[in-house]
Write a protein that holds these residues in place. Structure first.
Motif, PDB file in Angstrom:
ATOM      1  N   THR A  30      12.394  81.540  -8.488  1.00 44.49           N
ATOM      2  CA  THR A  30      12.489  80.279  -9.217  1.00 44.49           C
ATOM      3  C   THR A  30      13.714  80.423 -10.115  1.00 44.49           C
ATOM      4  O   THR A  30      14.383  81.458 -10.092  1.00 44.49           O
ATOM      5  CB  THR A  30      11.228  79.985 -10.062  1.00 44.49           C
ATOM      6  OG1 THR A  30      11.188  80.905 -11.157  1.00 44.49           O
ATOM      7  CG2 THR A  30       9.962  80.083  -9.232  1.00 44.49           C
ATOM      8  N   LYS A  70       4.474  70.956  -0.766  1.00 45.28           N
ATOM      9  CA  LYS A  70       3.424  71.693  -1.473  1.00 45.28           C
ATOM     10  C   LYS A  70       2.113  71.530  -0.712  1.00 45.28           C
ATOM     11  O   LYS A  70       1.755  70.424  -0.333  1.00 45.28           O
ATOM     12  CB  LYS A  70       3.298  71.119  -2.895  1.00 45.28           C
ATOM     13  CG  LYS A  70       2.048  71.497  -3.657  1.00 45.28           C
ATOM     14  CD  LYS A  70       2.086  72.922  -4.117  1.00 45.28           C
ATOM     15  CE  LYS A  70       0.820  73.427  -4.784  1.00 45.28           C
ATOM     16  NZ  LYS A  70      -0.273  72.598  -5.054  1.00 45.28           N
ATOM     17  N   ALA A  94       4.007  67.634  -5.531  1.00 43.94           N
ATOM     18  CA  ALA A  94       5.470  67.759  -5.564  1.00 43.94           C
ATOM     19  C   ALA A  94       6.098  66.512  -4.975  1.00 43.94           C
ATOM     20  O   ALA A  94       5.575  65.932  -4.028  1.00 43.94           O
ATOM     21  CB  ALA A  94       5.907  68.982  -4.767  1.00 43.94           C
ATOM     22  N   ARG A  95       7.205  66.108  -5.561  1.00 46.64           N
ATOM     23  CA  ARG A  95       7.995  65.038  -4.963  1.00 46.64           C
ATOM     24  C   ARG A  95       8.901  65.665  -3.907  1.00 46.64           C
ATOM     25  O   ARG A  95       8.952  66.895  -3.790  1.00 46.64           O
ATOM     26  CB  ARG A  95       8.825  64.335  -6.041  1.00 46.64           C
ATOM     27  CG  ARG A  95       7.951  63.569  -7.022  1.00 46.64           C
ATOM     28  CD  ARG A  95       8.690  63.208  -8.294  1.00 46.64           C
ATOM     29  NE  ARG A  95       7.735  62.921  -9.352  1.00 46.64           N
ATOM     30  CZ  ARG A  95       7.169  63.839 -10.145  1.00 46.64           C
ATOM     31  NH1 ARG A  95       7.475  65.121 -10.011  1.00 46.64           N
ATOM     32  NH2 ARG A  95       6.292  63.495 -11.066  1.00 46.64           N
ATOM     33  N   GLU A 155      10.885  69.104  -4.035  1.00 49.87           N
ATOM     34  CA  GLU A 155      10.577  69.786  -5.292  1.00 49.87           C
ATOM     35  C   GLU A 155       9.902  71.146  -5.095  1.00 49.87           C
ATOM     36  O   GLU A 155       9.994  72.012  -5.952  1.00 49.87           O
ATOM     37  CB  GLU A 155       9.634  68.894  -6.120  1.00 49.87           C
ATOM     38  CG  GLU A 155      10.090  68.670  -7.519  1.00 49.87           C
ATOM     39  CD  GLU A 155       9.165  67.728  -8.267  1.00 49.87           C
ATOM     40  OE1 GLU A 155       9.495  67.412  -9.404  1.00 49.87           O
ATOM     41  OE2 GLU A 155       8.112  67.323  -7.739  1.00 49.87           O
ATOM     42  N   ALA A 156       9.192  71.302  -3.969  1.00 51.72           N
ATOM     43  CA  ALA A 156       8.430  72.543  -3.796  1.00 51.72           C
ATOM     44  C   ALA A 156       8.474  73.025  -2.358  1.00 51.72           C
ATOM     45  O   ALA A 156       8.739  72.268  -1.425  1.00 51.72           O
ATOM     46  CB  ALA A 156       6.983  72.319  -4.217  1.00 51.72           C
ATOM     47  N   TYR A 177       7.771  76.065  -7.196  1.00 53.16           N
ATOM     48  CA  TYR A 177       8.527  75.013  -7.883  1.00 53.16           C
ATOM     49  C   TYR A 177       9.707  75.693  -8.550  1.00 53.16           C
ATOM     50  O   TYR A 177       9.594  76.210  -9.668  1.00 53.16           O
ATOM     51  CB  TYR A 177       7.647  74.334  -8.939  1.00 53.16           C
ATOM     52  CG  TYR A 177       6.527  73.494  -8.362  1.00 53.16           C
ATOM     53  CD1 TYR A 177       5.353  74.093  -7.892  1.00 53.16           C
ATOM     54  CD2 TYR A 177       6.626  72.114  -8.285  1.00 53.16           C
ATOM     55  CE1 TYR A 177       4.320  73.329  -7.360  1.00 53.16           C
ATOM     56  CE2 TYR A 177       5.601  71.341  -7.757  1.00 53.16           C
ATOM     57  CZ  TYR A 177       4.459  71.959  -7.299  1.00 53.16           C
ATOM     58  OH  TYR A 177       3.444  71.198  -6.782  1.00 53.16           O
ATOM     59  N   GLN A 187      11.113  74.239 -11.882  1.00 52.57           N
ATOM     60  CA  GLN A 187      10.123  74.241 -12.976  1.00 52.57           C
ATOM     61  C   GLN A 187       9.706  75.646 -13.398  1.00 52.57           C
ATOM     62  O   GLN A 187       8.943  75.810 -14.355  1.00 52.57           O
ATOM     63  CB  GLN A 187       8.869  73.472 -12.548  1.00 52.57           C
ATOM     64  CG  GLN A 187       9.054  71.979 -12.389  1.00 52.57           C
ATOM     65  CD  GLN A 187       9.544  71.592 -10.997  1.00 52.57           C
ATOM     66  OE1 GLN A 187      10.157  72.388 -10.297  1.00 52.57           O
ATOM     67  NE2 GLN A 187       9.303  70.371 -10.609  1.00 52.57           N
ATOM     68  N   ASP A 202       4.474  66.459 -15.459  1.00 54.92           N
ATOM     69  CA  ASP A 202       5.275  65.964 -14.332  1.00 54.92           C
ATOM     70  C   ASP A 202       4.692  66.283 -12.961  1.00 54.92           C
ATOM     71  O   ASP A 202       4.977  65.583 -11.996  1.00 54.92           O
ATOM     72  CB  ASP A 202       6.694  66.559 -14.383  1.00 54.92           C
ATOM     73  CG  ASP A 202       7.445  66.117 -15.627  1.00 54.92           C
ATOM     74  OD1 ASP A 202       7.020  65.132 -16.249  1.00 54.92           O
ATOM     75  OD2 ASP A 202       8.446  66.770 -15.965  1.00 54.92           O
ATOM     76  N   ASN A 203       3.936  67.374 -12.843  1.00 56.19           N
ATOM     77  CA  ASN A 203       3.525  67.817 -11.509  1.00 56.19           C
ATOM     78  C   ASN A 203       2.033  68.044 -11.337  1.00 56.19           C
ATOM     79  O   ASN A 203       1.592  68.501 -10.287  1.00 56.19           O
ATOM     80  CB  ASN A 203       4.259  69.117 -11.140  1.00 56.19           C
ATOM     81  CG  ASN A 203       5.732  68.883 -10.924  1.00 56.19           C
ATOM     82  OD1 ASN A 203       6.540  69.056 -11.835  1.00 56.19           O
ATOM     83  ND2 ASN A 203       6.095  68.434  -9.741  1.00 56.19           N
TER      84      ASN A 203
END
Ligand code: GLA
Length: 729
Positions: free
Chosen positions: A16, A114, A125-126, A129-130, A153, A156, A317-318
Motif C-alpha cells: 500500500t 474487492k 471499493a469504487r 480502488e482495490a 486498498y 488508503q 469512504d469505504n
C-alpha cells in the motif's frame, strides 16, 4: 499492481502507499508470514532464522530438519494440533472424531476489485480502488478448505482480511473456532492498546505491555459490548501520538468477539482475532461454506494519530454505505432526557416549537410511543402507536411537526420483546430462552431470536410499514441488553452453537433490508449508549449514540477513547441539561456544546426550562456548528492531550484536509488558582502558510503555531472551555 506473486521464491507481496505485507509458501505448502510494516522492497525470508528448538515438533516431510518447526515459524493462518502450540486460528472436528487442522497450499488468485462476504458487512471499493488476493489452503485429510481473502486498498493504506471455509470432504465438519485474522510479529516490544469500559463509560483506552503468555479481550454478550470494544492496536512500547509503529485490528463485526495476543517462547507475538469461540460451533455439511467476518488492518510508523486518521477516512469512504456518511446531518432534539416516558402529543408539540425556535432541524421521539410502553416493563415488540398518548397515531403529530418546519425522527428497539407485550404473548418461542428454565432478564426484556427468518421477516414487515406510512427521516435503532439463554428453537441440537452468530447475521439482514429500502432515512445505532459501537454497525449506519453518559466532562474521555478507531462523524453526541442526569455534575452550556460539537451534535433537554440568555447561546452554538460542520466531519482529527489526565486540560483539534483551516477545542478539567499558562502546540497545519486566529488581524505561520504553540487566555470557573478557529489567509 499492489499485489505481486514472485514464482521463483513463491512470495506474495502486497504494497500500500506506506506499508508492505509479505507471505511466502514453505516447501511443505504451509503459508508463512514474512512481514507487515513500513513500506519496503525485497524479500524478507532472510529474517527467518530457524533453529532446533527442543520440544517444537517438525512436519513429517522435514523430520530430519529439526530446526524447521511450525511452532516457531511465522504463519499466516495457524491450524491446530499440527505441532504449532501457539494460538490456533481455526479448530475443527471431523465426523469420525478427528480434530486438528493442518493447512497446505492449493492455489491463489489475484483479481481486480474487492471481494464481498455472504450476509456480512464488508468494506466496498469504487472502480480501481482495490484488489483482491485469495490464497486457498486446505486440509485434505479432514476435507476443510480455507480461502484467505485480502482486500488491498493501496491509497488508503488499509488491507482487509476475511476467511471463507468450505467443506470439501464427504462427511460433516464442526468448526469450533474460525478466526478472521492471525498476525505474527517475530520481533519487537509490543503493547496492546485496547478499549474497555462499562455502561455509561465506554471505550476507555488501556495500554498494557505484552507479557509472555496470552492476553485476551473479548465479549460473550452477543454484542460487541460496552466492556470490550473489538478494535485493538498493537503498538511499539515507545509509540506516541506522533511517532512509533502501530498496527490496528478492527473487526467488522457486532456480535461476541475475541482478540488474543500471545507472546511465545521466542518472544514473537501472535495476534488472533475473530468471532468469540466460547460456545461457538458451526456445522459444515459437504459443499457448505462459512464466512468469517472481515477485519480492517492498518499500520502506521508515524504514531497513533496517523493510524486513527486512516481508520476515520476509511470508515467514512469505504465502509459506511449510508448516503449520510460524508454528508451534513440534521441537528436534532431528542425527547429522552427531556421527558423520558412522560409525554403526550401536546408536550411533544411544545418541545417541537421550542426546538424550532432555537433553530434545531429535527425532533426525535425516543422510547415510549408504542404499545403499553409507559415504563420499561412492558410494550417492547408492539410497534403500534399508543393512541392514549398520541391520538390518531403518528401521522397527525408528524404533520404538525413538519408544518413547523421540523423533520421528525423516531426510536425503535426491534430485536427485543417484553414478556408483557402482545408480541410475546403471541410468539413466546420467538425469544431466546432455554426450554424449562426461567430466563435471565435484562431491563425486564428478552431478546428475539434474530437467527430465525420468520422473526426477521416479521420485523421487516412491521418496520417497513412504519417507515413507508409516515414521513420519518431518522431512526434510532436501540439494543438494550446482552444475550443470555442462547437457545434457538429452530436449530437442531448439534447446531445450537451457531445461534449467537446466526443472531448477528439475522440482525445484519434486517439492517440491510431496511437501510436499502429506505436510503433517505438517517439511521443511528445505539445499545444502551455505545454498547454496539463497531465497524459492523457502521457499515449500515453513519452514526451511533456514543454513550448514555451525556456528562460533558465524562464525554471527553469517552469520545477521545472512541476516536482511536472511529471517526467523529460517527459519534452521537448531545448537549443535555445541567446538572447532568447521570453524574449530577454542573457544567457550563458552552462546554457542553464544545464537547457535543465533536460528534453528530444535537440537544437532549427541555428548552422550556432554559432562560432567554441560554436560548440565545444555543442559537449561537447552532450557527457556529453549521459553520464548522464540514471541518469537524471531514477534517483530520488530532488528540492533543489525554483528557483522563485529571490535572490538565482536554484538547483536540480538527484540520481541513487541504490545511486551509483548523479548529482547536479546549476544556479545562481541573481549574487552578493562580494558574500556569495554558499552552498547546497545534498539529497538522501547513508550516509555510499564515493563519488568522478567530478572525483577528494578527496572523501566525503554521510553523509558529505548531512549534512555538499557542497560549490560551486564562479560563476561570468550573470546566470552562474555548474554541479557536484558525483560517489560512
Ligand atoms: C437506551 C438509550 C437511551 C434511550 C433509552 C430509551 O438506554 O441508550 O438513549 O433511548 O434506551 O429507553
Amino acid at each position: 499492481m499492489s499485489i505481486l506473486f514472485d514464482k521463483n521464491n513463491k512470495t506474495y507481496t502486497i504494497h500500500t502507499r506506506h506499508t508492505t505485507y509479505q507471505m511466502q509458501l514453505a516447501p511443505t505448502g504451509h503459508l508463512l508470514h514474512l512481514y507487515y510494516g513500513r513500506r519496503a522492497e525485497g524479500t524478507f525470508d532472510y529474517l527467518i532464522r530457524s533453529r532446533d528448538c527442543g520440544f517444537s515438533p517438525n512436519p513429517y516431510e522435514l523430520r530430519y530438519q529439526r530446526e524447521w518447526s511450525l511452532d516457531t515459524q511465522m504463519q499466516e493462518y495457524s491450524g491446530s494440533m499440527n505441532g504449532d502450540y501457539r494460538l490456533s486460528a481455526v479448530r475443527c472436528a471431523a465426523e469420525n472424531g478427528v480434530r486438528g487442522v493442518d493447512l497446505r497450499y492449493v492455489r491463489h488468485e489475484i483479481s481486480a476489485g474487492k471481494y464481498a462476504l455472504r450476509g456480512l458487512p464488508a468494506a466496498f471499493a469504487r472502480d480501481g480502488e482495490a484488489e483482491t488476493l485469495t490464497v486457498t489452503l486446505a486440509d485434505e485429510t479432514i476435507g476443510l478448505q480455507v480461502e484467505l481473502l485480502y482486500g488491498v486498498y493501496e491509497a488508503q493504506d488499509v488491507i482487509t482480511r476475511a476467511v471463507r471455509m468450505k467443506n470439501i470432504g464427504n462427511g460433516a465438519l464442526r468448526l469450533d473456532k474460525a478466526a478472521s485474522l492471525c498476525l505474527d510479529l517475530p520481533f519487537g516490544d509490543w503493547e496492546l492498546l485496547h478499549f474497555h469500559g462499562r455502561h455509561c463509560m465506554e471505550r476507555q483506552p488501556e495500554r498494557v505491555p505484552l507479557t509472555t503468555g496470552i492476553q485476551t479481550v473479548g465479549s460473550k454478550r452477543g454484542m460487541s459490548s460496552h466492556q470490550h470494544n473489538p478494535f485493538v492496536i498493537l503498538c511499539d512500547r515507545a509509540a506516541t501520538e506522533d511517532t512509533g509503529e502501530c498496527y490496528g485490528v478492527m473487526p467488522v463485526y457486532s456480535g461476541s468477539h475475541k482478540t488474543e495476543a500471545e507472546r511465545d517462547q521466542m518472544g514473537a507475538v501472535r495476534l488472533v482475532s475473530g468471532i468469540q469461540d466460547e460456545d461457538f460451533s458451526w456445522t459444515l455439511d459437504p459443499g457448505e461454506t462459512f464466512d468469517a467476518p472481515e477485519v480492517l488492518m492498518s499500520f502506521s510508523h508515524e504514531g497513533l494519530t496517523k493510524l486513527s486518521q486512516t481508520y476515520h477516512r476509511f470508515i467514512r469512504d469505504n465502509l459506511c454505505r449510508s448516503k449520510f456518511s460524508n454528508a451534513s446531518r440534521p441537528v436534532l432534539l431528542n425527547s429522552w432526557e427531556a421527558c423520558y416516558f412522560d409525554f403526550d402529543a401536546d408536550k411533544l408539540l411544545a418541545l417541537a416549537r421550542e426546538a424550532k425556535d432555537l433553530g434545531v432541524d429535527m425532533l426525535v421521539l425516543d422510547d415510549g410511543w408504542f404499545g403499553a410502553r409507559n415504563d420499561d416493563l412492558r410494550g417492547l415488540g408492539d410497534w403500534n402507536v399508543n393512541e392514549n398518548k398520541l391520538p390518531g397515531g403518528l401521522a397527525p403529530l408528524i404533520r404538525k411537526i413538519n408544518d413547523l418546519g421540523l423533520k421528525f425522527g423516531i426510536w425503535i428497539e426491534p430485536e427485543m420483546v417484553n414478556e408483557d407485550s402482545d408480541l410475546y404473548r403471541a410468539h413466546p418461542d420467538w425469544a431466546l430462552t432455554v426450554p424449562g428454565r426461567a430466563p435471565a432478564m435484562g431491563r425486564d426484556q428478552l431478546v428475539l431470536d434474530m437467527g430465525r427468518n420468520d422473526v426477521v421477516d416479521y420485523l421487516c414487515g412491521v418496520l417497513s410499514a412504519l417507515l413507508r406510512d409516515n414521513p420519518i427521516e431518522y431512526v434510532k435503532w436501540d439494543f438494550n441488553r446482552g444475550l443470555a439463554d442462547v437457545y434457538s428453537r429452530v436449530l437442531p441440537p448439534e447446531r445450537q452453537g451457531e445461534a449467537a452468530h446466526r443472531y448477528v447475521l439475522g440482525m445484519y439482514d434486517l439492517l440491510e433490508r431496511l437501510t436499502t429500502a429506505f436510503p433517505d432515512v438517517l439511521f443511528e445505532g445505539c445499545a444502551g449508549g455505545g454498547g454496539r459501537f463497531d465497524a459492523g454497525m457502521l457499515a449500515y449506519v453513519p452514526q451511533i449514540w456514543c454513550s448514555d453518559n451525556t456528562d460533558a466532562v465524562e464525554r471527553l474521555a469517552i469520545q477521545c477513547g472512541t476516536s482511536f478507531g472511529y471517526p467523529v462523524s460517527s459519534m452521537g453526541a448531545h448537549v443535555s441539561a445541567s446538572p447532568n442526569h447521570q453524574t449530577g455534575r454542573s457544567t457550563p452550556l458552552e462546554t457542553r456544546a464544545v464537547v457535543a460539537m465533536s460528534g453528530t451534535f444535537g440537544y437532549e433537554l427541555n428548552p422550556a426550562q432554559m432562560s432567554a440568555e441560554e436560548k440565545g447561546a444555543i442559537r449561537d452554538q447552532l450557527a457556529r456548528f453549521r459553520k464548522h460542520d464540514a471541518l469537524i466531519r471531514g477534517g483530520d482529527y488530532y488528540r492533543l492531550t489525554d483528557p483522563r489526565d485529571a490535572k490538565r486540560i482536554a484538547a483536540w483539534q480538527f484540520v481541513a484536509p487541504d490545511r486551509s483551516e483548523a479548529l482547536l477545542n479546549v476544556v479545562v478539567t481541573h481549574p487552578e488558582a493562580n494558574p500556569r499558562p495554558l499552552h498547546l502546540r497545534l498539529k497538522g497545519l501547513d508550516p509555510d502558510a499564515m493563519y488568522a486566529a478567530n478572525g483577528m488581524d494578527r496572523v501566525y505561520s503554521g510553523a509558529a503555531l505548531m512549534y512555538g504553540g499557542w497560549t490560551l487566555e486564562a479560563l476561570f470557573g468550573d470546566y470552562p472551555s474555548a474554541q479557536m478557529h484558525f483560517q489560512k489567509v
